[in-house]
Design a protein around this motif. Structure first.
Motif, PDB file in Angstrom:
ATOM      1  N   ALA A  38     -12.492  -4.070  -2.008  1.00  0.00           N
ATOM      2  CA  ALA A  38     -11.317  -3.706  -2.806  1.00  0.00           C
ATOM      3  C   ALA A  38     -10.655  -4.919  -3.442  1.00  0.00           C
ATOM      4  O   ALA A  38      -9.607  -4.793  -4.078  1.00  0.00           O
ATOM      5  CB  ALA A  38     -10.308  -2.962  -1.928  1.00  0.00           C
ATOM      6  N   SER A  62      -6.976  -3.345  -3.996  1.00  0.00           N
ATOM      7  CA  SER A  62      -6.607  -2.451  -5.105  1.00  0.00           C
ATOM      8  C   SER A  62      -5.991  -1.144  -4.651  1.00  0.00           C
ATOM      9  O   SER A  62      -5.326  -0.460  -5.425  1.00  0.00           O
ATOM     10  CB  SER A  62      -7.845  -2.163  -5.957  1.00  0.00           C
ATOM     11  OG  SER A  62      -8.853  -1.543  -5.167  1.00  0.00           O
ATOM     12  N   GLY A  63      -6.198  -0.750  -3.389  1.00  0.00           N
ATOM     13  CA  GLY A  63      -5.666   0.513  -2.904  1.00  0.00           C
ATOM     14  C   GLY A  63      -6.511   1.707  -3.333  1.00  0.00           C
ATOM     15  O   GLY A  63      -7.510   1.575  -4.057  1.00  0.00           O
ATOM     16  N   GLU A  65      -6.279   5.655  -5.004  1.00  0.00           N
ATOM     17  CA  GLU A  65      -5.444   6.630  -5.700  1.00  0.00           C
ATOM     18  C   GLU A  65      -5.290   7.888  -4.846  1.00  0.00           C
ATOM     19  O   GLU A  65      -6.199   8.276  -4.118  1.00  0.00           O
ATOM     20  CB  GLU A  65      -6.067   6.979  -7.056  1.00  0.00           C
ATOM     21  CG  GLU A  65      -6.079   5.802  -8.028  1.00  0.00           C
ATOM     22  CD  GLU A  65      -6.651   6.196  -9.373  1.00  0.00           C
ATOM     23  OE1 GLU A  65      -7.054   7.380  -9.528  1.00  0.00           O
ATOM     24  OE2 GLU A  65      -6.713   5.335 -10.263  1.00  0.00           O
ATOM     25  N   THR A 113      -1.590   3.791   1.727  1.00  0.00           N
ATOM     26  CA  THR A 113      -2.187   3.074   0.597  1.00  0.00           C
ATOM     27  C   THR A 113      -1.389   3.279  -0.678  1.00  0.00           C
ATOM     28  O   THR A 113      -0.676   4.284  -0.834  1.00  0.00           O
ATOM     29  CB  THR A 113      -3.638   3.538   0.374  1.00  0.00           C
ATOM     30  OG1 THR A 113      -4.248   2.749  -0.653  1.00  0.00           O
ATOM     31  CG2 THR A 113      -3.701   5.007  -0.012  1.00  0.00           C
ATOM     32  N   ARG A 114      -1.508   2.320  -1.593  1.00  0.00           N
ATOM     33  CA  ARG A 114      -0.891   2.443  -2.924  1.00  0.00           C
ATOM     34  C   ARG A 114      -1.634   1.555  -3.897  1.00  0.00           C
ATOM     35  O   ARG A 114      -1.992   0.410  -3.562  1.00  0.00           O
ATOM     36  CB  ARG A 114       0.582   2.049  -2.890  1.00  0.00           C
ATOM     37  CG  ARG A 114       1.284   2.186  -4.262  1.00  0.00           C
ATOM     38  CD  ARG A 114       2.785   2.040  -4.132  1.00  0.00           C
ATOM     39  NE  ARG A 114       3.210   0.666  -3.974  1.00  0.00           N
ATOM     40  CZ  ARG A 114       3.456  -0.178  -4.999  1.00  0.00           C
ATOM     41  NH1 ARG A 114       3.283   0.227  -6.254  1.00  0.00           N
ATOM     42  NH2 ARG A 114       3.859  -1.406  -4.754  1.00  0.00           N
ATOM     43  N   THR A 115      -1.867   2.075  -5.096  1.00  0.00           N
ATOM     44  CA  THR A 115      -2.450   1.276  -6.169  1.00  0.00           C
ATOM     45  C   THR A 115      -1.330   0.645  -6.977  1.00  0.00           C
ATOM     46  O   THR A 115      -0.162   1.031  -6.881  1.00  0.00           O
ATOM     47  CB  THR A 115      -3.328   2.133  -7.093  1.00  0.00           C
ATOM     48  OG1 THR A 115      -2.502   3.122  -7.738  1.00  0.00           O
ATOM     49  CG2 THR A 115      -4.439   2.827  -6.302  1.00  0.00           C
ATOM     50  N   ARG A 116      -1.686  -0.333  -7.810  1.00  0.00           N
ATOM     51  CA  ARG A 116      -0.674  -1.030  -8.595  1.00  0.00           C
ATOM     52  C   ARG A 116      -0.021  -0.111  -9.625  1.00  0.00           C
ATOM     53  O   ARG A 116       1.152  -0.289  -9.981  1.00  0.00           O
ATOM     54  CB  ARG A 116      -1.327  -2.235  -9.294  1.00  0.00           C
ATOM     55  CG  ARG A 116      -0.347  -3.226  -9.892  1.00  0.00           C
ATOM     56  CD  ARG A 116      -1.082  -4.470 -10.360  1.00  0.00           C
ATOM     57  NE  ARG A 116      -1.744  -5.130  -9.259  1.00  0.00           N
ATOM     58  CZ  ARG A 116      -1.140  -5.962  -8.407  1.00  0.00           C
ATOM     59  NH1 ARG A 116       0.154  -6.191  -8.530  1.00  0.00           N
ATOM     60  NH2 ARG A 116      -1.810  -6.540  -7.450  1.00  0.00           N
ATOM     61  N   GLU A 117      -0.754   0.889 -10.090  1.00  0.00           N
ATOM     62  CA  GLU A 117      -0.222   1.794 -11.114  1.00  0.00           C
ATOM     63  C   GLU A 117       0.702   2.859 -10.540  1.00  0.00           C
ATOM     64  O   GLU A 117       1.490   3.466 -11.271  1.00  0.00           O
ATOM     65  CB  GLU A 117      -1.380   2.482 -11.849  1.00  0.00           C
ATOM     66  CG  GLU A 117      -2.254   1.550 -12.678  1.00  0.00           C
ATOM     67  CD  GLU A 117      -3.233   0.743 -11.823  1.00  0.00           C
ATOM     68  OE1 GLU A 117      -3.440   1.148 -10.649  1.00  0.00           O
ATOM     69  OE2 GLU A 117      -3.741  -0.282 -12.305  1.00  0.00           O
ATOM     70  N   GLU A 118       0.634   3.123  -9.258  1.00  0.00           N
ATOM     71  CA  GLU A 118       1.425   4.191  -8.656  1.00  0.00           C
ATOM     72  C   GLU A 118       2.798   3.682  -8.231  1.00  0.00           C
ATOM     73  O   GLU A 118       2.937   2.537  -7.770  1.00  0.00           O
ATOM     74  CB  GLU A 118       0.698   4.784  -7.454  1.00  0.00           C
ATOM     75  CG  GLU A 118      -0.590   5.527  -7.827  1.00  0.00           C
ATOM     76  CD  GLU A 118      -1.328   6.046  -6.611  1.00  0.00           C
ATOM     77  OE1 GLU A 118      -1.841   7.183  -6.666  1.00  0.00           O
ATOM     78  OE2 GLU A 118      -1.397   5.313  -5.608  1.00  0.00           O
ATOM     79  N   VAL A 141       1.301  -2.645  -2.458  1.00  0.00           N
ATOM     80  CA  VAL A 141      -0.041  -2.424  -3.011  1.00  0.00           C
ATOM     81  C   VAL A 141      -1.082  -2.856  -1.986  1.00  0.00           C
ATOM     82  O   VAL A 141      -0.972  -3.939  -1.393  1.00  0.00           O
ATOM     83  CB  VAL A 141      -0.215  -3.200  -4.325  1.00  0.00           C
ATOM     84  CG1 VAL A 141      -1.655  -3.084  -4.830  1.00  0.00           C
ATOM     85  CG2 VAL A 141       0.758  -2.701  -5.380  1.00  0.00           C
ATOM     86  N   THR A 143      -3.962  -1.380   1.234  1.00  0.00           N
ATOM     87  CA  THR A 143      -4.306  -0.300   2.159  1.00  0.00           C
ATOM     88  C   THR A 143      -4.124  -0.756   3.597  1.00  0.00           C
ATOM     89  O   THR A 143      -4.491  -1.884   3.950  1.00  0.00           O
ATOM     90  CB  THR A 143      -5.771   0.143   1.965  1.00  0.00           C
ATOM     91  OG1 THR A 143      -5.959   0.549   0.604  1.00  0.00           O
ATOM     92  CG2 THR A 143      -6.132   1.289   2.889  1.00  0.00           C
TER      93      THR A 143
END
Length: 651
Positions: A38, A62-63, A65, A113-118, A141, A143
């Motif tokens: 990741a 990256s996490g 989605e 977890t979290r992505t950068r876009e969320e 950001v 996991t």
């Protein structure tokens, strides 16, 4: 009644999970590999109870989605493979899509977890393969996966786990391998609340090596960088004198994936041939970069084994890469002095070690003259001592030393060595022109101030080296600028002869013996010798068939003239016989080794000073005689700094 049953989903998942999840270390391996895939630059692994009670892996990658979270725990669900052609171009650690599904089938799992876009993160929990919760959660950001109660629903697997200490050690080994494979990732390993490992993640392999394999390996390592076509070998190997008694510190990686490879292991140990003592094994951290289509990583469920399309190319890469690195490095061991500790016998000893100050004798007199009439107290590690120490009652005599005074203003008297038997031997061997004579210098000199920092060792250990003498009729003592060198004369001579034999330098030097030597052999040994007359002649021994099981030695190289030729020929015949008359390069080296060992100067032999000087000259000219063929070092070095540190002369 039907005998073949179709297993239900839960049983099938437990069986499949058993192939991937063997113990807590297997879980950690899969989760850490996913974190590396990741793109994480920081990975924290925390365990409790050896990993059976709790495993938590946190990364800043990256996490995942939210739409993919539930699918990530389905069997054969992966983002790394889409079509069959992708299997031949795998560059990631994980790819089968079995890890999370297998872990969830046997444990209680929580995912954050979290992505950068969320904007919001996701919390997900699953136990025994059954989904429990999926909801919003606040988190950075990356996991975090928490695994609890390993094998809680499979008690049959639980009973095969070892004690918490053993399982925890296995987890630690997995984290260490991952840290060595990913020098650009900062790893932290927390075991039962205590931080056991932390790497800087600065991208420098030597930094990770120092944290994991220790300072001794890091300081005694040799960098390796070698390329052969599309294959690249990088990493570091140990110097021969810090080899270990097992292979536990041999770490091989293929495209940054830790593997167990007999091919790499054999190539590494072959590169150290004739440099290591029997029972010693080299240590290494080596990564082979190879095109993905040249290696099959889909051999074992745990991905610990791989298969190469061309085993020989891998062997050659590791062998020549390590051999080249060894040849370009100085392999002589250096002696390090331990930290000097002051006498623990005095109860009145100060806790603070007195600092040595620099001053001349005249300055010292001036300071003393300004002191009060009361006599100055002199520091002594043993207070109120009335009887002299045993060492003072031996062969020392009192001798006044100019320009040195006591705190009372009286001339200071220091012990001076009587001429010893060792000095007499040096005089008789005409070494005095090259020997530092202890009798010409006082043992204490208040103006002599040692260097405060260690000086770098010269690249050429024998450049400008001065022969001081011989110790125990075995070791040559040399001084080269600010270092002392001890040379094992037998090991040095043996290696020089071995190098000349392997290069063919002795073949043309044979001379006739005044009295030929006949040797009686068994029929098999006789045949083995006759089949290899050319080989033995190239090695400096001209042999003829005398019939009836006898051979005659008529010519030998000068270095072999004083050896027991009957013993040498018999031993060579036995070796040739054991090789079934078919000599491989390694076996040929064994023969040369036998000859060199028999012909070399022996320890405790009386050797003339001229021969010793010639030996040093040959070592300087050879440049590669660092270890004898047995693997013992030819020479060891000790700097002046280390010697003076040993004697406590440094402030």
């Amino acid at each position: 009644m039907a005998k073949i049953n179709l297993l239900d989903k839960q049983v099938a998942e437990l069986i499949a999970a058993g192939e991937v999840v063997e113990r807590p270390a297997s879980i950690v391996k899969e989760l850490v590999e996913n974190a590396a895939d990741a793109g994480a630059t920081s990975i924290i692994v925390e365990i409790q109870g050896g990993g059976i009670r709790l495993i938590r892996v946190t990364d800043n990658g990256s996490g995942i989605e939210r739409a993919d979270v539930a699918n990530a725990f389905l069997r054969h669900a992966t983002s790394k493979v889409r079509v069959s052609e992708d299997l031949s171009h795998i560059t990631t650690m994980g790819f089968r899509g079995e890890a999370l599904a297998s872990i969830a089938a046997m444990c209680r799992v929580e995912l954050l977890t979290r992505t950068r876009e969320e904007v919001a993160g996701t919390f997900y929990s699953i136990a025994g393969g059954e989904e429990e919760r999926l909801e919003d959660a606040g988190c950075p950001v990356g996991t975090t996966i928490t695994v609890r109660d390993v094998f809680y629903n499979t008690p049959a697997r639980m009973k095969f786990l070892k004690k918490d200490v053993s399982e925890g050690n296995s987890v630690a080994a997995v984290v260490e391998k991952a840290a060595l494979a990913n020098a650009g990732v900062a790893f932290k390993f927390i075991r039962d609340g205590a931080v056991k490992l932390q790497t800087p993640g600065d991208g420098q392999l030597i930094s990770a090596v120092r944290c994991i394999l220790g300072r001794e390996f890091a300081e005694g390592s040799i960098p390796v960088r070698y390329q052969q076509g599309q294959l690249v070998l990088e990493g570091c190997i140990c110097k021969p004198f810090i080899a270990r008694g097992s292979r536990t510190m041999q770490n091989f990686f293929i495209n940054n994936r830790f593997v167990r490879s007999k091919t790499c292991m054999a190539a590494l140990e072959e590169a150290y041939k004739n440099m290591l003592m029997i029972g010693k094994f080299p240590s290494c951290v080596l990564n082979v970069t190879i095109p993905p289509y040249e290696v099959d990583v889909n051999v074992h469920p745990a991905k610990i084994e791989v298969r190469f399309a061309n085993e020989k190319s891998i062997f050659d890469l590791v062998y020549y890469g390590c051999k080249t690195a060894l040849g370009a490095s100085s392999l002589q061991p250096e002696i390090k002095a331990e930290d000097v500790k002051y006498s623990p016998f005095s109860i009145s000893q100060s806790q603070e070690i007195p600092r040595q100050e620099r001053m001349s004798a005249s300055q010292y007199r001036l300071v003393v003259s300004e002191l009060p009439e009361k006599k100055a107290e002199v520091y002594s590690p043993v207070s109120n001592r009335t009887q002299p120490l045993a060492a003072e009652r031996l062969s020392f005599t009192e001798k006044p030393v100019p320009r040195s005074v006591s705190p009372t203003g009286e001339p200071m008297r220091v012990p001076s060595l009587q001429p010893s038997a060792a000095t007499a031997v040096l005089e008789s061997e005409n070494f005095l022109d090259e020997t530092y004579d202890l009798r010409k210098k006082p043992m204490l000199d208040i103006e002599a101030e040692p260097e405060q920092v260690p000086q770098p060792m010269p690249q050429d250990p024998y450049e400008n080296a001065r022969l001081i003498g011989e110790l125990f009729d075995t070791y040559l003592v040399l001084q080269n600028e600010d270092q002392m060198i001890l040379i094992d004369k037998h090991a040095a001579h043996e290696r020089l002869l071995f190098n000349r034999l392997t290069s063919g330098g002795i073949a043309g030097e044979k001379q006739l013996l005044l009295a030929p030597v006949s040797v009686k052999l068994t029929p098999d040994e006789h045949a083995a010798i006759l089949d290899n007359l050319k080989l033995l002649s190239d090695a400096g021994i001209a042999i003829e068939n005398f019939g009836d099981g006898f051979v005659v030695v008529r010519e030998v190289a000068p270095v072999l003239a004083k050896t027991d030729l009957e013993l040498v020929v018999t031993e060579l015949a036995q070796k040739l016989l054991s090789y079934n008359h078919h000599l491989l390069p390694r076996q040929l080296e064994d023969l040369y080794h036998t000859i060199a060992c028999k012909a070399a100067i022996k320890a405790h032999d009386k050797t003339s000073s001229l021969s010793l000087k010639q030996l040093v000259t040959l070592l300087r000219e050879d440049g590669s005689a660092t270890h004898c063929p047995h693997g013992r070092p030819v020479a060891i070095r000790m700097s002046r700094y280390e010697i003076e540190k040993k004697f406590g002369r440094l402030g």
